[in-house]
Structure formats: structure tokens, C-alpha cells
Write a protein that holds these residues in place. Sequence first.
Motif, PDB file in Angstrom:
ATOM      1  N   ASN A   1       5.359  27.682 -58.763  1.00 42.21           N
ATOM      2  CA  ASN A   1       5.067  28.741 -57.545  1.00 42.21           C
ATOM      3  C   ASN A   1       6.316  28.782 -56.816  1.00 42.21           C
ATOM      4  OD1 ASN A   1       2.470  29.115 -58.498  1.00 42.21           O
ATOM      5  ND2 ASN A   1       1.557  27.703 -57.095  1.00 42.21           N
ATOM      6  N   TYR A   2       6.778  27.740 -56.321  1.00 41.05           N
ATOM      7  CA  TYR A   2       8.095  27.838 -55.579  1.00 41.05           C
ATOM      8  C   TYR A   2       9.145  28.464 -56.015  1.00 41.05           C
ATOM      9  CZ  TYR A   2      11.846  26.899 -52.322  1.00 41.05           C
ATOM     10  OH  TYR A   2      12.930  26.965 -51.511  1.00 41.05           O
ATOM     11  N   LEU A   3       9.476  28.299 -57.500  1.00 40.21           N
ATOM     12  CA  LEU A   3      10.534  28.962 -58.303  1.00 40.21           C
ATOM     13  C   LEU A   3      10.297  30.315 -58.452  1.00 40.21           C
ATOM     14  CD1 LEU A   3      13.184  28.509 -59.764  1.00 40.21           C
ATOM     15  CD2 LEU A   3      11.727  27.949 -61.731  1.00 40.21           C
ATOM     16  N   PHE A   4       8.963  30.786 -58.532  1.00 35.65           N
ATOM     17  CA  PHE A   4       8.882  32.208 -58.932  1.00 35.65           C
ATOM     18  C   PHE A   4       8.687  32.950 -57.504  1.00 35.65           C
ATOM     19  CE2 PHE A   4       8.202  30.683 -63.208  1.00 35.65           C
ATOM     20  CZ  PHE A   4       8.360  31.769 -64.137  1.00 35.65           C
ATOM     21  N   ASP A   5       8.338  32.287 -56.619  1.00 40.17           N
ATOM     22  CA  ASP A   5       8.236  32.926 -55.409  1.00 40.17           C
ATOM     23  C   ASP A   5       9.690  33.064 -54.647  1.00 40.17           C
ATOM     24  OD1 ASP A   5       5.808  33.386 -55.591  1.00 40.17           O
ATOM     25  OD2 ASP A   5       5.033  31.499 -54.004  1.00 40.17           O
ATOM     26  N   HIS A   6      10.473  32.032 -54.700  1.00 45.97           N
ATOM     27  CA  HIS A   6      11.866  32.145 -54.073  1.00 45.97           C
ATOM     28  C   HIS A   6      12.925  32.184 -55.055  1.00 45.97           C
ATOM     29  CE1 HIS A   6       9.010  29.854 -51.421  1.00 45.97           C
ATOM     30  NE2 HIS A   6       9.720  30.749 -50.591  1.00 45.97           N
ATOM     31  N   GLY A   7      12.826  32.356 -56.238  1.00 45.77           N
ATOM     32  CA  GLY A   7      13.951  32.461 -57.242  1.00 45.77           C
ATOM     33  C   GLY A   7      14.640  31.174 -57.404  1.00 45.77           C
ATOM     34  N   MET A   8      16.112  30.959 -58.057  1.00 49.02           N
ATOM     35  CA  MET A   8      17.018  29.901 -57.841  1.00 49.02           C
ATOM     36  C   MET A   8      18.103  30.230 -57.505  1.00 49.02           C
ATOM     37  SD  MET A   8      17.592  28.049 -61.630  1.00 49.02           S
ATOM     38  CE  MET A   8      16.127  27.854 -62.056  1.00 49.02           C
ATOM     39  N   ARG A   9      18.551  29.121 -56.754  1.00 50.07           N
ATOM     40  CA  ARG A   9      20.054  29.417 -56.114  1.00 50.07           C
ATOM     41  C   ARG A   9      21.095  29.460 -57.419  1.00 50.07           C
ATOM     42  NH1 ARG A   9      18.642  24.788 -52.601  1.00 50.07           N
ATOM     43  NH2 ARG A   9      20.308  23.641 -53.887  1.00 50.07           N
ATOM     44  N   GLU A  10      22.261  30.043 -57.268  1.00 50.65           N
ATOM     45  CA  GLU A  10      23.055  30.428 -58.256  1.00 50.65           C
ATOM     46  C   GLU A  10      23.678  28.858 -58.455  1.00 50.65           C
ATOM     47  OE1 GLU A  10      25.310  32.291 -60.805  1.00 50.65           O
ATOM     48  OE2 GLU A  10      23.894  33.342 -59.504  1.00 50.65           O
ATOM     49  N   GLU A  11      23.836  27.990 -57.895  1.00 48.56           N
ATOM     50  CA  GLU A  11      24.409  26.641 -58.384  1.00 48.56           C
ATOM     51  C   GLU A  11      23.467  25.750 -59.062  1.00 48.56           C
ATOM     52  OE1 GLU A  11      23.490  26.448 -53.938  1.00 48.56           O
ATOM     53  OE2 GLU A  11      24.714  27.601 -54.986  1.00 48.56           O
ATOM     54  N   GLU A  12      22.180  25.944 -58.853  1.00 48.45           N
ATOM     55  CA  GLU A  12      21.169  25.379 -59.786  1.00 48.45           C
ATOM     56  C   GLU A  12      21.066  26.185 -61.035  1.00 48.45           C
ATOM     57  OE1 GLU A  12      17.736  24.317 -56.463  1.00 48.45           O
ATOM     58  OE2 GLU A  12      18.039  26.193 -57.073  1.00 48.45           O
TER      59      GLU A  12
END
Length: 89
Positions: free
Chosen positions: A10-21
Motif C-alpha cells: 500500500n505504501y509503495l503504490f500510494d507514494h511511489g519509489m525514490r530514484e535511489e531505491e
Amino acid sequence: MELPVVDMVNYLFDHGMREEEYKQIVEDEDTKRPSNCHALTPVVCNAQIFDALKIEAKKTDSHMKEVSKDILMGATIIIKSLTALDKIA
């Protein structure tokens, strides 16, 4: 699904992923295509056909290549996970 996994998804789909990750995931051996699995290779447009396309079609093709990379990476992770499960079974 286990609650911690649901929270992460849920967190990943709501907030996306940082470029470095994202870069870490792309460079990880677990997400690289196995050398014997040609089906997970991105499709490339013929250079002469690409040159003949209108600008909008070229932009769309480039965008779809990026989407394709992510789909192939996800498929690679799933396939490697299934292979590991098959070894356990």
C-alpha cells in the motif's frame, strides 16, 4: 496477505519509489534477466521503421520501452521466485 506485506504494498503504490531505491533494485542480481531466458528481453523497434515514425509515435514508443522494462523486471523477479520455490518443493 500478511499485514506487514500489505502495508508495504500500500505504501509503495500510494507514494511511489525514490530514484535511489529504484536504481538499487535495477542493479540487484536478483532482478537481472537470466541469460538463458530470451523471452524476457525488451522488444526493440527496427531503426529504419523508427526513423519513419512521426514524433508522437516515437515518444509513445520510448514511453512503452520504459514500461516494458519495469514489466520485464517484475516478471524476472516472479520467475526467479518460482524457481526458488520449485527447488524447495
